[in-house]
Design a protein around this motif. Sequence first.
Motif, short mmCIF file in Angstrom:
data_model
loop_
_atom_site.label_atom_id
_atom_site.label_comp_id
_atom_site.label_asym_id
_atom_site.label_seq_id
_atom_site.Cartn_x
_atom_site.Cartn_y
_atom_site.Cartn_z
N HIS A 1 -51.42 61.49 32.38
CA HIS A 1 -52.04 62.81 32.57
C HIS A 1 -51.45 63.61 33.73
O HIS A 1 -52.14 64.40 34.36
CB HIS A 1 -53.56 62.70 32.74
N HIS A 2 -50.18 63.39 34.01
CA HIS A 2 -49.50 64.14 35.08
C HIS A 2 -49.35 65.59 34.65
O HIS A 2 -49.21 65.89 33.47
CB HIS A 2 -48.14 63.51 35.35
N ASN A 3 -49.39 66.51 35.60
CA ASN A 3 -49.09 67.91 35.30
C ASN A 3 -48.40 68.53 36.50
O ASN A 3 -48.56 68.06 37.63
CB ASN A 3 -50.36 68.68 34.93
N GLN A 4 -47.60 69.54 36.23
CA GLN A 4 -46.93 70.25 37.32
C GLN A 4 -46.47 71.62 36.85
O GLN A 4 -46.19 71.84 35.67
CB GLN A 4 -45.76 69.46 37.87
N ALA A 5 -46.44 72.54 37.81
CA ALA A 5 -45.92 73.88 37.53
C ALA A 5 -44.40 73.80 37.44
O ALA A 5 -43.76 73.13 38.26
CB ALA A 5 -46.34 74.84 38.64
N LEU A 6 -43.84 74.46 36.46
CA LEU A 6 -42.38 74.45 36.29
C LEU A 6 -41.76 75.58 37.09
O LEU A 6 -42.33 76.66 37.21
CB LEU A 6 -42.03 74.59 34.81
N ASP A 7 -40.59 75.33 37.61
CA ASP A 7 -39.84 76.33 38.37
C ASP A 7 -39.04 77.17 37.37
O ASP A 7 -37.97 76.74 36.91
CB ASP A 7 -38.93 75.63 39.37
N LEU A 8 -39.56 78.33 37.03
CA LEU A 8 -38.91 79.17 36.02
C LEU A 8 -37.53 79.64 36.46
O LEU A 8 -36.64 79.79 35.63
CB LEU A 8 -39.81 80.36 35.66
N GLU A 9 -37.34 79.89 37.75
CA GLU A 9 -36.03 80.32 38.24
C GLU A 9 -34.99 79.22 38.06
O GLU A 9 -33.86 79.49 37.66
CB GLU A 9 -36.11 80.74 39.72
N ALA A 10 -35.37 77.96 38.30
CA ALA A 10 -34.45 76.85 38.11
C ALA A 10 -34.12 76.65 36.63
O ALA A 10 -32.96 76.39 36.28
CB ALA A 10 -35.04 75.57 38.71
#
Length: 104
Positions: free
Chosen positions: A39-48
Amino acid sequence: MAFVKGQRYIDRMAKGWTLQSLIDGKMRLIAFCHNPKCHHNQALDLEAIKAKLGPDAPAMSDDLIPKLKCARCGGKQVGLTYTPDYDEMKRVDVNAYRKAREGR
C-alpha cells in the motif's frame, strides 16, 4: 454542419492529457501500490518524467501505468490519482460570499 472551434477542442481532448498539460494545469499525480502487503504511495515528479518522456508524452493512466512499478515492493499493480496541486494554486477565500453579502 461542423463547428471548427468545437472540433479542435474535441480533437485535443480525444488525445488526452500530456505531461506538459498536467504541469501547466498545476495537477498532482499520485501513484499507489495495490499490493495488500505494501500500500505504498507517493507523488510523482512530473518535471522528471517530462525530462525522460518529453512534454508531449501522453499522461493518461493507461499510458503511464505500464511504465510504473512500486518503489517499495517492486510490484506492477499500480494505480494513479490525478488531483489539483492546491499548494501551487491560489487559495480561494472561503468567506468571499459572506464578505460580499455584508458589503466588506
